[in-house]
Design a protein around this motif. Structure first.
Motif, PDB file in Angstrom:
ATOM      1  N   TRP A  38      12.569  -2.311  -3.376  1.00  0.00           N
ATOM      2  CA  TRP A  38      12.054  -3.268  -2.505  1.00  0.00           C
ATOM      3  C   TRP A  38      10.725  -3.036  -2.020  1.00  0.00           C
ATOM      4  O   TRP A  38      10.116  -4.037  -1.718  1.00  0.00           O
ATOM      5  N   VAL A  39      10.350  -1.861  -1.997  1.00  0.00           N
ATOM      6  CA  VAL A  39       8.983  -1.691  -1.508  1.00  0.00           C
ATOM      7  C   VAL A  39       7.940  -1.568  -2.803  1.00  0.00           C
ATOM      8  O   VAL A  39       6.656  -1.187  -2.487  1.00  0.00           O
ATOM      9  N   LEU A  40       8.533  -1.530  -3.941  1.00  0.00           N
ATOM     10  CA  LEU A  40       7.681  -1.278  -5.218  1.00  0.00           C
ATOM     11  C   LEU A  40       6.459  -2.351  -5.302  1.00  0.00           C
ATOM     12  O   LEU A  40       5.273  -2.152  -5.355  1.00  0.00           O
ATOM     13  N   PRO A  41       6.727  -3.600  -4.981  1.00  0.00           N
ATOM     14  CA  PRO A  41       5.609  -4.544  -4.800  1.00  0.00           C
ATOM     15  C   PRO A  41       4.624  -4.173  -3.793  1.00  0.00           C
ATOM     16  O   PRO A  41       3.363  -4.731  -3.946  1.00  0.00           O
ATOM     17  N   ARG A  42       4.973  -3.563  -2.727  1.00  0.00           N
ATOM     18  CA  ARG A  42       4.306  -3.325  -1.711  1.00  0.00           C
ATOM     19  C   ARG A  42       3.283  -2.102  -2.081  1.00  0.00           C
ATOM     20  O   ARG A  42       2.129  -2.172  -1.703  1.00  0.00           O
ATOM     21  N   ILE A  43       3.641  -1.069  -2.942  1.00  0.00           N
ATOM     22  CA  ILE A  43       2.891  -0.266  -3.385  1.00  0.00           C
ATOM     23  C   ILE A  43       1.895  -0.945  -4.452  1.00  0.00           C
ATOM     24  O   ILE A  43       0.738  -0.460  -4.312  1.00  0.00           O
ATOM     25  N   ALA A  44       2.329  -1.637  -5.111  1.00  0.00           N
ATOM     26  CA  ALA A  44       1.359  -2.282  -6.192  1.00  0.00           C
ATOM     27  C   ALA A  44       0.433  -3.235  -5.451  1.00  0.00           C
ATOM     28  O   ALA A  44      -0.855  -3.295  -5.673  1.00  0.00           O
ATOM     29  N   SER A  45       0.813  -3.623  -4.148  1.00  0.00           N
ATOM     30  CA  SER A  45      -0.183  -4.499  -3.433  1.00  0.00           C
ATOM     31  C   SER A  45      -1.430  -3.696  -2.828  1.00  0.00           C
ATOM     32  O   SER A  45      -2.535  -4.472  -2.545  1.00  0.00           O
ATOM     33  N   VAL A  46      -1.229  -2.361  -2.636  1.00  0.00           N
ATOM     34  CA  VAL A  46      -2.347  -1.497  -2.256  1.00  0.00           C
ATOM     35  C   VAL A  46      -3.101  -0.905  -3.369  1.00  0.00           C
ATOM     36  O   VAL A  46      -3.978   0.081  -3.390  1.00  0.00           O
ATOM     37  N   GLY A  47      -2.764  -1.309  -4.786  1.00  0.00           N
ATOM     38  CA  GLY A  47      -3.729  -0.723  -5.994  1.00  0.00           C
ATOM     39  C   GLY A  47      -3.068   0.496  -6.251  1.00  0.00           C
ATOM     40  O   GLY A  47      -3.902   1.252  -7.157  1.00  0.00           O
ATOM     41  N   LEU A  48      -1.833   0.914  -6.043  1.00  0.00           N
ATOM     42  CA  LEU A  48      -1.213   2.300  -6.491  1.00  0.00           C
ATOM     43  C   LEU A  48      -0.191   1.995  -7.471  1.00  0.00           C
ATOM     44  O   LEU A  48       0.650   0.687  -7.425  1.00  0.00           O
ATOM     45  N   PRO A  49       0.186   2.833  -8.492  1.00  0.00           N
ATOM     46  CA  PRO A  49       1.252   2.570  -9.465  1.00  0.00           C
ATOM     47  C   PRO A  49       2.404   3.125  -9.051  1.00  0.00           C
ATOM     48  O   PRO A  49       2.683   4.017  -8.581  1.00  0.00           O
ATOM     49  N   PRO A  50       3.381   2.064  -8.820  1.00  0.00           N
ATOM     50  CA  PRO A  50       4.680   2.220  -8.321  1.00  0.00           C
ATOM     51  C   PRO A  50       5.850   2.598  -9.207  1.00  0.00           C
ATOM     52  O   PRO A  50       5.655   2.228 -10.495  1.00  0.00           O
ATOM     53  N   VAL A  51       6.788   3.562  -8.869  1.00  0.00           N
ATOM     54  CA  VAL A  51       7.875   3.987  -9.721  1.00  0.00           C
ATOM     55  C   VAL A  51       9.048   3.975  -8.930  1.00  0.00           C
ATOM     56  O   VAL A  51       9.005   4.543  -7.766  1.00  0.00           O
ATOM     57  N   LYS A  52      10.035   3.524  -9.367  1.00  0.00           N
ATOM     58  CA  LYS A  52      11.409   3.297  -8.624  1.00  0.00           C
ATOM     59  C   LYS A  52      11.967   4.785  -8.693  1.00  0.00           C
ATOM     60  O   LYS A  52      12.160   5.337  -9.798  1.00  0.00           O
ATOM     61  N   ILE A  53      12.393   5.132  -7.453  1.00  0.00           N
ATOM     62  CA  ILE A  53      13.073   6.628  -7.187  1.00  0.00           C
ATOM     63  C   ILE A  53      14.417   6.467  -6.891  1.00  0.00           C
ATOM     64  O   ILE A  53      15.088   7.715  -6.581  1.00  0.00           O
ATOM     65  N   SER A  54      15.053   5.513  -6.384  1.00  0.00           N
ATOM     66  CA  SER A  54      16.541   5.471  -5.745  1.00  0.00           C
ATOM     67  C   SER A  54      17.070   4.187  -6.085  1.00  0.00           C
ATOM     68  O   SER A  54      16.568   3.115  -6.150  1.00  0.00           O
TER      69      SER A  54
END
Length: 367
Positions: A38-54
């Motif tokens: 649920w936080v992956l879109p937040r990571i993307a919103s600050v311009g960083l590449p998100p990856v699911k870890i859990s």
């Protein structure tokens, strides 16, 4: 250099780590940032590449928050326990990620125990970057209890200490037993939106910003408090999700209600009223704005430290009545000492090494 950031399981840790992660990437290094789904879109919103870890879901997080004990000691133990569970659930996906994208350094938040455990598995350095001023060590006893079987498998007596500990607390608010840490300047980061002039321009009246978190105010109590604050001849801005803002606007004409990027708004404020969350606290300190902390969410020494320094006032849940809040705001507005002390702390934060200055330290650590 490849750097994996695993800040935490909610949006705020993402934002607290974003400035350093961005500085690392701007220096030419590769960066990934891990989080629960649920936080992956937040990571993307600050311009960083998100990856699911859990596999942890937002419903599971919400269920935990709803069942949190009231007793502070038991609460800290429960929080540590759930972060330990996240560490256990995250370790296998993180190891699988590392088979294809092996980090040279792992950076984790204070309670994200999977970072040092992954670094130990891989034999690479780990960095601990605190989210805010709150001393996360109080959660360790509850975590160790849950992590004990895993630690035994790894032949560890405790969670490995970081190779680099980064602290963001202004020096004047450091507790006597603070861990020796490399200081780093805290910089606000949050999602943005198209700005209107009032968001970055100060008006002709004092501006009071209020976070309308569910643990602070809601319903009729919020309406009554805002109406009482209006008697101080101040401009009121209420930060709230759109679904809550819609309900309030009809009853509060003339009050600005909705989501506003707080990094932009904060420097225009004269008071920030909130529930003691670390991100709001650090944003207020960074902007040099006095705070009113009502019914603090976290029963920690961090709240009392800023009150004792003279840059904030606090009200307990029993004192959280509209007339008390109005009286506290009047005190903060009429006594210039609060603003002076808040600006002193802002200058201390600005004097700390910027995230870009930490990158060479990490390069040396990895090298």
């Amino acid at each position: 250099m490849k750097v994996l950031f695993v800040p935490g399981n909610s949006p705020y840790p993402i934002f607290s780590h974003a400035p350093l992660a961005t500085a690392v990437r701007n220096a030419g290094h590769q960066v990934l940032m891990g989080g629960i789904e649920w936080v992956l879109p937040r990571i993307a919103s600050v311009g960083l590449p998100p990856v699911k870890i859990s596999p942890l879901s937002i419903e599971e997080v919400s269920a935990f928050v709803g069942s949190m004990p009231e007793d502070p000691v038991e609460q800290a133990k429960a929080v540590g326990g759930v972060y330990a569970e996240i560490a256990i659930n995250s370790l296998e996906p993180l190891l699988e990620l590392s088979e294809h994208w092996r980090p040279d350094i792992v950076v984790g938040g204070g309670m994200f125990y999977c970072a040092p455990l992954l670094a130990h598995h891989l034999g690479v350095p780990s960095v601990r970057l605190e989210w805010d001023r709150i001393d996360a060590r109080m959660y360790d006893p509850g975590a160790i209890e849950v992590l004990q079987p895993l630690l035994a498998e790894l032949n560890l007596a405790q969670v490995p200490a970081p190779d680099l500990w980064l602290g963001v607390c202004p020096p004047s608010l450091l507790p006597p037993d603070a861990v020796p840490a490399q200081p780093m300047r805290w910089i606000p980061a949050n999602p943005q939106q198209p700005l209107e002039q009032w968001m970055y321009a100060k008006g002709d009246r004092p501006r009071v910003y209020l976070t309308a978190g569910t643990r602070l105010f809601s319903g009729d109590a919020l309406l009554e408090m805002i109406r009482n604050l209006s008697g101080l001849n101040v401009e009121i801005v209420v930060g709230a999700p759109e679904q809550i803002a819609e309900e309030l606007r009809a009853d509060l004409p003339g009050v600005r209600i909705g989501w506003v990027p707080l990094d932009i708004l904060a420097p225009t404020c004269d008071i920030i009223i909130h529930h003691g969350g670390g991100g709001t606290d650090m944003t207020a300190l960074n902007a040099g704005v006095p705070q009113l902390i009502a019914n603090p969410e976290y029963p920690t020494a961090a709240t009392q430290q800023v009150v004792d320094y003279g840059a904030a006032l606090t009200l307990t849940s029993d004192e959280q009545r509209p007339e008390n809040i109005v009286a506290a705001c009047n005190d903060l507005l009429s006594n210039p000492g609060y603003g002076e002390r808040a600006r002193e702390l802002s200058r201390e934060i600005a004097a700390l090494p910027a995230p870009a200055e930490i990158v060479p330290v990490m390069e040396k650590l990895a090298g």
